[in-house]
Design an enzyme around this catalytic site. Sequence first.
Site, PDB file in Angstrom:
ATOM      1  N   SER A  87     -10.202 -41.130  -3.841  1.00  0.00           N
ATOM      2  CA  SER A  87     -10.796 -42.037  -2.843  1.00  0.00           C
ATOM      3  C   SER A  87     -11.323 -43.288  -3.520  1.00  0.00           C
ATOM      4  O   SER A  87     -11.997 -43.210  -4.554  1.00  0.00           O
ATOM      5  CB  SER A  87     -11.949 -41.343  -2.116  1.00  0.00           C
ATOM      6  OG  SER A  87     -11.491 -40.231  -1.421  1.00  0.00           O
ATOM      7  N   GLU A 123     -26.441 -31.479  -4.746  1.00  0.00           N
ATOM      8  CA  GLU A 123     -26.871 -31.438  -3.353  1.00  0.00           C
ATOM      9  C   GLU A 123     -26.470 -32.712  -2.609  1.00  0.00           C
ATOM     10  O   GLU A 123     -26.844 -33.810  -2.988  1.00  0.00           O
ATOM     11  CB  GLU A 123     -28.395 -31.291  -3.337  1.00  0.00           C
ATOM     12  CG  GLU A 123     -29.007 -31.232  -1.976  1.00  0.00           C
ATOM     13  CD  GLU A 123     -28.483 -30.057  -1.175  1.00  0.00           C
ATOM     14  OE1 GLU A 123     -28.715 -28.922  -1.567  1.00  0.00           O
ATOM     15  OE2 GLU A 123     -27.836 -30.319  -0.140  1.00  0.00           O
ATOM     16  N   SER A 155     -11.610 -27.076   0.845  1.00  0.00           N
ATOM     17  CA  SER A 155     -11.061 -26.759   2.170  1.00  0.00           C
ATOM     18  C   SER A 155     -11.828 -25.612   2.838  1.00  0.00           C
ATOM     19  O   SER A 155     -12.534 -24.851   2.182  1.00  0.00           O
ATOM     20  CB  SER A 155      -9.580 -26.381   2.044  1.00  0.00           C
ATOM     21  OG  SER A 155      -9.482 -25.096   1.461  1.00  0.00           O
ATOM     22  N   GLY A 188     -11.953 -38.514 -10.380  1.00  0.00           N
ATOM     23  CA  GLY A 188     -10.600 -38.131 -10.772  1.00  0.00           C
ATOM     24  C   GLY A 188     -10.487 -36.653 -11.104  1.00  0.00           C
ATOM     25  O   GLY A 188     -10.384 -36.272 -12.273  1.00  0.00           O
ATOM     26  N   TYR A 189     -10.509 -35.830 -10.062  1.00  0.00           N
ATOM     27  CA  TYR A 189     -10.366 -34.387 -10.254  1.00  0.00           C
ATOM     28  C   TYR A 189      -8.962 -33.927  -9.839  1.00  0.00           C
ATOM     29  O   TYR A 189      -8.200 -33.416 -10.633  1.00  0.00           O
ATOM     30  CB  TYR A 189     -11.383 -33.631  -9.387  1.00  0.00           C
ATOM     31  CG  TYR A 189     -12.787 -33.497  -9.919  1.00  0.00           C
ATOM     32  CD1 TYR A 189     -13.264 -34.300 -10.936  1.00  0.00           C
ATOM     33  CD2 TYR A 189     -13.663 -32.550  -9.364  1.00  0.00           C
ATOM     34  CE1 TYR A 189     -14.570 -34.171 -11.393  1.00  0.00           C
ATOM     35  CE2 TYR A 189     -14.961 -32.413  -9.821  1.00  0.00           C
ATOM     36  CZ  TYR A 189     -15.414 -33.214 -10.827  1.00  0.00           C
ATOM     37  OH  TYR A 189     -16.696 -33.068 -11.266  1.00  0.00           O
TER      38      TYR A 189
END
Length: 385
Positions: free
Chosen positions: A164, A247, A364, A130-131
């Site tokens: 998601s 990572e 992005s 939840g960002y």
Amino acid sequence: MRFTPQDEEFRADVRAWLAANLSGRFAVLRGAGGPGREHERHAERLAWNQHLAAAGWTCLGWPAEFGGRGATLARQVIFHEEYARAGAPARVAVVGEELLGPTLIAFGTPEQQERFLPPIKQVTELWCQGYSEPGAGSDLASVATRAALDGGEWVITGQKVWTSLAHVADWCFVLARTEPGSRRGAGLSYLLVPMRQSGVTVRPIRQLTGTSEFNEVFFDGARTDAAHVVGEPGDGWRIAKATLAIERGAAMLGLQVGFRRELEDLLEVARHTAAGADPLLRDKLARAWVGLEAVRAYALDTLGGTGGAEASVLKVLWSRWHRNLGELAMEVLGAPSMITRAEPDDEWQRLFLFSRADTIYGGSDEIQRNIIATRALGLPRQDRP
Ligand SMILES: Cc1cc2nc3c(=O)[nH]c(=O)nc-3n(C[C@H](O)[C@H](O)[C@H](O)COP(=O)(O)OP(=O)(O)OC[C@H]3O[C@@H](n4cnc5c(N)ncnc54)[C@H](O)[C@@H]3O)c2cc1C
């Protein structure tokens, strides 16, 4: 990266286990799930993921003291490559296993580790991230969701978006503003919030593909225990950035095996249609093949690197490559690719549509190029508008 003879024995073990176990009730799961297809056979994939866990094939890279195998990066790569090569279904517990788990191992209290790591490992609790919010995506420090302590609990109010798998998650790690009046990264906290409570509403977002795998999440007085904050209250920005930096290269190597299968399938179409004789399309297909070789070589070369621009370069390389593959697939299929269906179940159309998201999620392309500009090229930081 080089694989030792012992690594190759490990590869044989993984391959044999997958061949033996992707059978019977799990045989139908081959190829199910993954980006754009998360709606497929979720309950059965959960059972499969729990079956993997019971055999010790989850959380390979976690240290043994936390229930992992302490596997080297090479072995993690091998596992993900073999997993993809076998056509095993997309795992449903990736967010907990690959994002929250390592964050708790690095920053959690012993009590948090004891409470939350075993159910992640055993795949009995699923997580979501939840960002992002309507006003905070690339500019994540603008998070506006609020949380305040009340009677030994955090009370959370605000909205997240693009979350998601929130519709199947039991818990969410939430970035929330806990110091009223604070700005940007200061005054944020990293909270672990149960999803199945009356203060949480999950509303699926219908995607271009016609399916829904991400959601709007509304917190309206949602509650979580005061102890469920990772790091100090107010120090959440540091923890949130650490989660982002964790990572994910080893899993990416598996992703590119999936890409290779898609390219192979597309080449198979081209071999049997007019596309294979078209000089421009032959050129593009050859370029796609070369491009994927470059992605794999770069990924293997930079795996495990920290702090530089490597992760951003890799993200730009693979996301562009995969998006271009979607476009190339439409060209190879020619006119029939333009026929729409009410529920697009055509795998090439789905690839074309969902791969538009590749250059957005996980940071992005524009943001990645900004990082490359400052970290790798030494250019000045961009002015904030
Ligand atoms: C499939 C998918 C799954 C996702 N899953 C999750 C999830 O589980 N949890 C979660 O928290 N988030 C998730 N996200 C959200 C994702 O992290 C954001 O979409 C992404 O960070 C971009 O934010 P935004 O959508 O608000 O776009 P914006 O930040 O509004 O950006 C809009 C456009 O402006 C460009 N831009 C913005 N700032 C700059 C700049 N400084 N310089 C140049 N260009 C700029 C961007 O590159 C983009 O093209 C998901 C997104 C997708 C597509």
